[in-house]
Enzyme design. Structure first.
Site, PDB file in Angstrom:
ATOM      1  N   ASP A 102       0.844  -1.189   0.068  1.00 45.23           N
ATOM      2  CA  ASP A 102       0.018  -0.184   0.034  1.00 45.23           C
ATOM      3  C   ASP A 102       1.116   1.352  -0.202  1.00 45.23           C
ATOM      4  O   ASP A 102       1.922   1.265   0.515  1.00 45.23           O
ATOM      5  CB  ASP A 102      -0.848   0.060   1.243  1.00 45.23           C
ATOM      6  CG  ASP A 102      -1.712  -1.333   1.480  1.00 45.23           C
ATOM      7  OD1 ASP A 102      -2.010  -1.806   0.138  1.00 45.23           O
ATOM      8  OD2 ASP A 102      -1.957  -1.467   2.554  1.00 45.23           O
TER       9      ASP A 102
HETATM   10  N1  URA Z   1      -1.020  -5.928   3.930  1.00 50.04           N
HETATM   11  C1  URA Z   1      -1.428  -4.796   4.022  1.00 50.04           C
HETATM   12  O1  URA Z   1      -2.496  -4.655   4.639  1.00 50.04           O
HETATM   13  N2  URA Z   1      -0.748  -3.751   3.193  1.00 50.04           N
HETATM   14  C2  URA Z   1       0.438  -3.981   2.633  1.00 50.04           C
HETATM   15  O2  URA Z   1       0.764  -3.169   2.002  1.00 50.04           O
HETATM   16  C3  URA Z   1       0.838  -5.299   2.580  1.00 50.04           C
HETATM   17  C4  URA Z   1       0.151  -6.379   3.227  1.00 50.04           C
END
Ligand code: URA
Length: 236
Positions: A102
């Protein structure tokens, strides 16, 4: 090199899908349409997939990036936001990230031009472990860690068993390491939220045999040949 391995390394599709594409008659080599997958090719051969020429003479490169928060994991962003590729200052051709973090997650991300590694690591049956360090709201109890580790119902799916280690407990926030092999969208954030402990900060610290170590945020290094080999041999 076997044509399925070669086309997978060019990023066309996984070896298995390439075999299927050949059987469907979508691949030609030097003007001859293939019907069977078992042939060898070299970079001198002219290979077309669905009429499109496949260029395969790129030298394969592999980088381990410590992604900072605020960068999107994509090759190009329609909204013009900074992408993880903006951090790689190399003249290496067509690079792409393997998997996704993310925008507000930091940590370990592989950047490569090797489509075969991409398909290998993204294949769900290969079960590559990923470890995240989460700073979460509230006092995270060991009982909750145990519940989370058994797998929880997120509504649209139930998570597989995970390894959960409480690193630090505080009244207002706690630090928890979690290792999962699935990779659903925002999975770790959703798992902690479902336990009543929304994530404040999230960092990926490990992917299969690779650890983030002391690499500064925004920096990257080349993977060694042994590390690349270890990634390819990783299953289960
Ligand atoms: N899980 C998440 O919630 N975000 C990420 O970036 C990676 C795994």
């Amino acid at each position: 090199m076997r044509i399925n391995k070669y086309l997978a390394s060019c990023g066309v599709a996984s070896r298995r899908k390439v075999d299927a594409m050949i059987k469907e008659g979508r691949v030609t080599v030097n003007g001859v349409r293939l019907t069977e997958p078992g042939i060898d090719v070299t970079e001198q051969d002219e290979i077309l997939v669905d009429g499109r020429r496949i260029e395969g003479n790129e030298k394969k490169v592999y980088y381990l990036l410590n992604k900072p928060k605020g960068y999107v994991t994509t090759v190009s962003d329609e909204q013009g936001r900074a992408t993880v590729l903006d951090l790689i200052h190399e003249d290496a051709g067509r690079l792409f990230p393997v998997g996704r973090l993310d925008a507000n997650t930091s940590g370990l991300l592989i950047i490569t031009n090797d489509g075969e590694l991409f398909h290998h690591l993204m294949h769900p049956s290969h079960h590559i472990d990923k470890t995240y360090r989460a700073l979460v709201q509230g006092f995270f109890t060991l009982a909750k860690a145990e519940r989370l580790s058994k797998g929880i119902d997120l509504g649209d799916f139930t998570t597989a068993p995970a390894k959960v280690t409480v690193i630090k407990q505080g009244k207002n926030s706690s630090v928890v390491d979690i290792t999962i092999h699935e990779g659903k969208n925002r999975q770790v954030r959703r798992m902690f939220k479902a336990m009543g402990h929304p994530v404040i900060e999230l960092e990926r610290t490990r992917l299969g045999p690779l650890v983030i170590g002391r690499l500064a945020a925004g920096s990257y290094r080349k993977l060694s040949p042994a590390e690349v080999q270890a990634l390819f041999s990783r299953r289960g």
